[in-house]
Design a protein around this motif. Structure first.
Motif, PDB file in Angstrom:
ATOM      1  N   THR A 200       0.792  -1.232   0.000  1.00  0.00           N
ATOM      2  CA  THR A 200       0.000   0.000   0.000  1.00  0.00           C
ATOM      3  C   THR A 200       0.819   1.274   0.000  1.00  0.00           C
ATOM      4  OG1 THR A 200      -0.159   0.095   2.420  1.00  0.00           O
ATOM      5  CG2 THR A 200      -1.838  -1.195   1.245  1.00  0.00           C
ATOM      6  N   GLY A 201       2.116   1.203   0.340  1.00  0.00           N
ATOM      7  CA  GLY A 201       2.929   2.408   0.323  1.00  0.00           C
ATOM      8  C   GLY A 201       2.645   3.363   1.460  1.00  0.00           C
ATOM      9  N   TYR A 202       2.351   2.819   2.651  1.00  0.00           N
ATOM     10  CA  TYR A 202       2.100   3.695   3.800  1.00  0.00           C
ATOM     11  C   TYR A 202       3.189   3.532   4.850  1.00  0.00           C
ATOM     12  CZ  TYR A 202      -0.143   6.433   7.397  1.00  0.00           C
ATOM     13  OH  TYR A 202      -0.391   7.409   8.326  1.00  0.00           O
ATOM     14  N   THR A 203       3.606   4.662   5.439  1.00  0.00           N
ATOM     15  CA  THR A 203       4.519   4.698   6.581  1.00  0.00           C
ATOM     16  C   THR A 203       3.845   5.462   7.710  1.00  0.00           C
ATOM     17  OG1 THR A 203       6.520   4.620   5.223  1.00  0.00           O
ATOM     18  CG2 THR A 203       6.740   5.558   7.422  1.00  0.00           C
ATOM     19  N   PRO A 204       3.886   4.944   8.947  1.00  0.00           N
ATOM     20  CA  PRO A 204       3.226   5.636  10.054  1.00  0.00           C
ATOM     21  C   PRO A 204       3.895   6.960  10.405  1.00  0.00           C
ATOM     22  CG  PRO A 204       3.698   3.338  10.613  1.00  0.00           C
ATOM     23  CD  PRO A 204       4.440   3.645   9.360  1.00  0.00           C
ATOM     24  N   THR A 205       3.116   7.811  11.048  1.00  0.00           N
ATOM     25  CA  THR A 205       3.651   9.046  11.623  1.00  0.00           C
ATOM     26  C   THR A 205       4.317   8.719  12.954  1.00  0.00           C
ATOM     27  OG1 THR A 205       1.625   9.512  12.846  1.00  0.00           O
ATOM     28  CG2 THR A 205       1.762  10.347  10.582  1.00  0.00           C
ATOM     29  N   ASN A 366       1.933   7.235   1.342  1.00  0.00           N
ATOM     30  CA  ASN A 366       2.781   8.416   1.533  1.00  0.00           C
ATOM     31  C   ASN A 366       4.258   8.136   1.291  1.00  0.00           C
ATOM     32  OD1 ASN A 366       3.523   6.951   3.819  1.00  0.00           O
ATOM     33  ND2 ASN A 366       2.254   8.176   5.218  1.00  0.00           N
ATOM     34  N   SER A 367       4.595   6.931   0.751  1.00  0.00           N
ATOM     35  CA  SER A 367       6.009   6.538   0.703  1.00  0.00           C
ATOM     36  C   SER A 367       6.160   5.313  -0.206  1.00  0.00           C
ATOM     37  CB  SER A 367       6.507   6.208   2.113  1.00  0.00           C
ATOM     38  OG  SER A 367       5.623   5.310   2.757  1.00  0.00           O
TER      39      SER A 367
END
Length: 431
Positions: A200-205, A366-367
């Motif tokens: 999915t291309g997600y990185t946590p904050t 986001n990444s």
């Protein structure tokens, strides 16, 4: 059990018995043999060294000039000999330096010296050998890389349980992870955390990482032994305000004997060097004896599997990490990251356009290399095939509803056309 394995296990009994309990049956039986490699090391300084399976003359290694001609900046001894099972020592030191520079919360004493693997898949397989018995639980997000199942379930018989990292609107959430850990009641678990997430291309904050770390700490405090594998294949490819240290760094700060953070990273994606197959395993441990025992067991696993990784690849990565080459190399890499960021920004602007709401709902991203969409009213596999046949577009069907699109390999100016075509393909199948 081999006496060398018994000795390693006894050392763990004295230094860190919880980690001994984390090991699989194979992990407990594993050791680094005092065989050809160790005997060759002892004979290294002899005048007539007749120990190892290489051919030499008075000038050094015998090698092909044709092959050597392919390498402009490496010496023959950086190409043709065997690398040690644990990898080139200078490369290991340089990679450790890189880890510490990029993760300022880490201290050198908190981590083991990185061990070289034949990229991250090999590292995952080694960790499965080391820690997984049939029936052990592996916790994964629903959205995960398919090869995890092949490595941990098919090869090792792990019981895979999943949780969602997205809510009903496909926004990232830690709720599913926290709930899965709150309800977990066994004495051992393997967690596999992969951010930026594939597919999915997600990185946590940073705030989300705090929640993840607290949930792991709470589980460990209840008595569960938690082996936390951090798959950092896409580390550094961040395009928004996210947690830019490795999750491994945050987990290594947790004070619990029941938590063992392990990091997998490498040159594959970070250095745009996919075929070099150079990766690393790093353990988040303070105790020097435990570090040495785990390294010996990993060396034994490598020796009994691939023997050692390729010397030219390791030498190439070592070359670009050296101070005299690092600045130019980092500029090369940054140029490519900037290209991916531009493609990401175009993708983000396109997939959330109002005109496509009838066709899909994007998952937060986001990444990394990828993004995923949940398609509406069509089967993802049927859509995948239709896009190939009707529009000459290749995508990955993840399940019945989701497809993955790698914006990493689409030119920026072509991205709108690709998504417009995906919408047309969905419309075709909705009729």
């Amino acid at each position: 059990m081999n006496p060398l394995a018994l000795d390693l296990n006894e050392q763990l009994t004295q230094s860190n018995p919880v980690i001994l309990d984390m090991l699989s049956d194979l992990g407990k039986h594993m050791f680094y043999p005092k065989g050809i490699l160790s005997q060759s090391a002892e004979a290294k300084a002899t005048k007539y060294n007749a120990t190892i399976g290489m051919a030499t003359d008075d000038n050094g290694k015998l090698y092909s000039d044709t092959i050597y001609g392919l390498y402009q900046h490496l010496d023959p001894d950086e190409i043709f000999p065997y690398a040690p099972p644990q990898g080139l020592e200078t490369l290991r030191a340089l990679w450790e330096e890189k880890i510490l520079k990029e993760n300022p919360d880490l201290e050198q004493k908190q981590i083991s010296r990185p061990i070289v693997t034949n990229a991250l898949t090999h590292g995952l397989s080694i960790l499965a050998d080391l820690f997984v018995n049939a029936g052990d639980t592996l916790l994964l997000p629903v959205q995960n890389w398919g090869n995890y199942k092949l490595i941990f379930n098919t090869r090792h018989g792990a019981d895979i349980q999943t949780y969602s990292i997205f809510d009903e609107q496909n926004r990232y959430t830690t709720d599913g992870f926290v709930e899965a850990l709150e309800n977990y009641d066994q004495d051992k678990v393997i967690l596999l955390l992969n951010y930026p997430n594939n597919p999915t291309g997600y990185t946590p904050t940073a705030d989300q990482v705090d929640v993840i770390a607290k949930a792991i700490k709470d589980l460990a405090d209840r008595g569960t032994k938690v082996i936390t594998i951090v798959d950092d294949a896409y580390y550094g490819l961040f395009y928004e305000d996210v947690y830019t240290q490795s999750l491994f760094s945050a987990l290594t700060q947790l004070e619990s004997e029941n938590i063992l953070p392990v990091r997998l990273d490498g040159a594959t994606k970070e250095f745009f060097a996919w075929g070099l197959r150079v990766g690393f395993i790093t353990f988040g441990i303070n105790d020097e004896i435990t570090k040495a025992v785990l390294e010996a067991k990993v060396k034994g696993l490598i020796r009994s599997n691939i023997s050692s990784g390729p010397m030219p690849s390791q030498s190439a990565v070592q070359y670009v990490l050296q101070p005299e080459h690092r600045e130019a190399f980092e500029a090369d890499v940054q140029r490519h990251i900037d290209t991916l960021r531009e493609r990401y920004e175009v993708t983000k602007s396109v997939v959330y356009d109002e005109q496509f709401k009838a066709y899909w709902t994007p998952y937060d991203f986001n990444s990394g290399y990828f993004m995923a969409i949940q398609v509406k009213g069509v089967d993802a596999e049927a859509l995948r095939k239709h896009l190939i046949e009707a529009y000459s577009i290749g995508t990955i069907a993840l399940n019945k509803t989701d497809i993955r699109v790698a914006f990493s390999c689409i030119e920026k100016d072509d991205i709108p056309h690709v998504f417009e075509s995906i919408a047309k393909g969905i419309a075709d199948l909705q009729q």
